[in-house]
Scaffold this active site. Structure first.
Site, PDB file in Angstrom:
ATOM      1  CG  ASP A 125      19.718  28.846  38.383  1.00 39.21           C
ATOM      2  OD1 ASP A 125      19.743  30.007  38.118  1.00 39.21           O
ATOM      3  OD2 ASP A 125      19.698  28.728  39.767  1.00 39.21           O
ATOM      4  CE1 TYR A 190      21.135  18.155  34.036  1.00 39.08           C
ATOM      5  CE2 TYR A 190      19.489  16.323  33.903  1.00 39.08           C
ATOM      6  CZ  TYR A 190      19.875  17.672  33.625  1.00 39.08           C
ATOM      7  OH  TYR A 190      18.858  18.224  33.295  1.00 39.08           O
TER       8      TYR A 190
END
Length: 510
Positions: A125, A190
């Site tokens: 995103d 991540y």
């Protein structure tokens, strides 16, 4: 307050998976999960070639390659190209033009990524950054490709010449035609950079006080480690089979049943893997969940609640194997400092992640630390019978750091040797991280500015749970636990296995 710098990616040599060494070949690429590109019916005309012909190679043949890229997502509306609105800036839009200008895409294929088999490692995103996204495609290559350049850094630099500063190609590697990075990725790593002010850590705190709060926060984060249904941390409907969908009968006979329920769920889970932060029109308002818990009232009207235990199955809100995810590690590092802002780097490693999963994990952990949610909320939320609305943390400080692969064993595909990135590629990644990513990401570490100020204010106002609803969830959980005493023993064994699988030193996964 302790002071250090944002850490740069650690050079990778090998990565130990729970029971074996993950082995990956330089011919395939050692990082990424991939989601197949959805073809667009819209075609584009090639851009003007006035200023790049001198940097364009001559095509010798077409070859499937995997490109490792890094980017700062701040100025882009996500990774995925938007054909319907060319004015929307995306990473793929910039990359497609750059590859075309470098000579990697023919005029006849430009504007139709489906023709060149384009696939991506993640659909991030807006605001999400990456050091380890991979793009696979069938690219036109020069005759001298990889000659005295096994990592394809010459090709990478040629493409990067046509990219803006905040996007960089690190390597271009030849790939086996059947290599599927999404399916063969066994670990995704991540990092989330969290301002310590959000955790209540102040500049006036002593070292002991800082260590206490970070240790306490780690105890909260560790609750996520293991394999659970993370249905409360995503949009559940995205990972649910369509009950109304009918399979056409073939030759008048009903379709064959899958070999096993487990195999069927596994296939569905693979096909519906959506990487964290997929681009979409957000329905959340100031971090609120986009999926409410609906409870029928006595007068047949609908009442929206924030927490609920399902005492009976809900056919409209089923949980399946597709909602389960395995998290190997969820821990916070020590206090660091960049541009005068204190922060901690949270490492989240797992097999795969669903839409919004990491951001909701962080948002929930912060809410627990700020005593807005109870300490047992994570344990309760990871039970398939609960429906709980949880907060969504900002995306601006989420970074994809790396991935690992386990190549599938097929008769026509022999085993691969394990190798790390070359020093040249490691140096390029480090330089991009320090010179480009750190300065741009650091501006989002100020807790007094956007997005943190608005998010924390909204969190403090809205993310408590109604006591009656919470007590009902606890009651249901206690009854469920009492009916399944063997679950406690299994949980202990699973925790020990998970800890042993990550107890060895783990380098940056590629």
């Amino acid at each position: 307050m302790a002071v250090s710098f944002l850490r740069i990616p650690i050079p990778s040599r090998v990565f130990w998976y729970p029971t074996r060494l993950i082995r990956v070949t330089p011919a395939l690429l050692r990082f990424s999960s991939s989601a197949a590109f959805q073809p667009s019916s819209t075609s584009l005309s090639p851009p003007s070639s006035d200023n790049f012909l001198a940097d364009k190679w001559e095509s010798y043949r077409k070859k499937k390659v995997v490109i490792r890229i890094g980017y700062v997502g701040t100025d882009y509306r996500g990774l995925q190209i938007q054909r319907d609105d060319p004015s929307i800036k995306t990473i793929e839009g910039e990359l497609e033009v750059a590859i075309y200008k470098a000579g990697g895409i023919r005029d006849s294929n430009y504007g139709d990524l489906h023709k060149i088999g384009w696939a991506r490692s993640s659909r991030t995103d807006k605001g999400v950054h990456s050091l380890a996204t991979s793009i696979s495609l069938k690219m036109e290559i020069p005759e001298t490709a990889w000659k005295d350049d096994p990592q394809g850094t010459v090709l990478a630099k040629c493409i990067s010449k046509h990219l803006p500063e905040n996007i960089r190609v690190f390597s271009v590697l030849p790939s086996n035609r059947r290599f599927d990075p999404r399916r063969e990725c066994t670990l995704r790593k991540y990092s989330y950079l969290l301002p310590v002010d959000v955790l209540g850590i102040k500049n006036s705190f002593t070292s002991d006080e800082i260590d206490y709060h970070i240790t306490d926060f780690n105890e909260i984060l560790k609750e996520f480690e293991g394999e659970y249904p993370f249905h409360n941390y995503t949009q559940r409907s995205r990972y649910r089979r369509k009950s109304e969908q009918k399979i056409k009968q073939r030759n008048g006979r009903p379709p064959r049943e899958p070999k096993s329920i487990k195999a069927s769920e596994s296939e569905f889970r693979e096909e519906n893997h959506i990487e964290i932060g997929e681009e979409e029109e957000e329905k959340e308002v100031d971090g609120e969940s986009d999926e409410h818990v609906v409870t029928p009232d006595s007068d047949n009207s609908q009442v929206y609640s924030r927490a609920k235990w399902l005492y009976e199955p809900d056919e409209t809100d089923k949980i399946s194997g597709a909602h389960f995810r395995k998290v190997f590690r969820c821990r916070s590092g020590k206090l660091e400092n960049s541009l005068g802002f204190g922060f901690v780097e949270i490492s989240i490693w797992g097999e795969s992640f669903m839409l919004h999963q990491i951001r909701k994990m962080i948002g929930t952990a912060v809410a627990v630390k700020r005593e807005l949610l109870p300490r047992d909320i994570i344990r309760l939320s990871l039970n398939k019978f609960t429906r709980i609305v949880l907060p969504l943390a900002p995306s601006e400080v989420l970074i994809l750091r790396g991935n690992s692969f386990e190549v599938r064993r097929l008769p026509e595909r022999p085993g691969m040797e394990a190798t790390g990135e070359s020093e040249e590629v490691e140096k390029e990644i480090e330089e991009f991280y320090r010179a480009v990513m750190v300065p741009q990401v650091s501006i989002f570490l100020d807790s007094e500015k956007s997005p943190w100020k608005e998010w924390v204010d909204h969190l403090d106002r809205n993310d408590g749970l109604i006591d009656e609803e919470l007590e009902d969830v606890r009651k249901g959980w206690e009854e469920w636990k009492a009916a399944k005493p063997w679950m406690n023993l299994k949980k202990t064994e699973d925790d020990e296995e998970a800890l042993s699988s990550v107890s060895v030193p783990i380098h940056q996964a590629l």
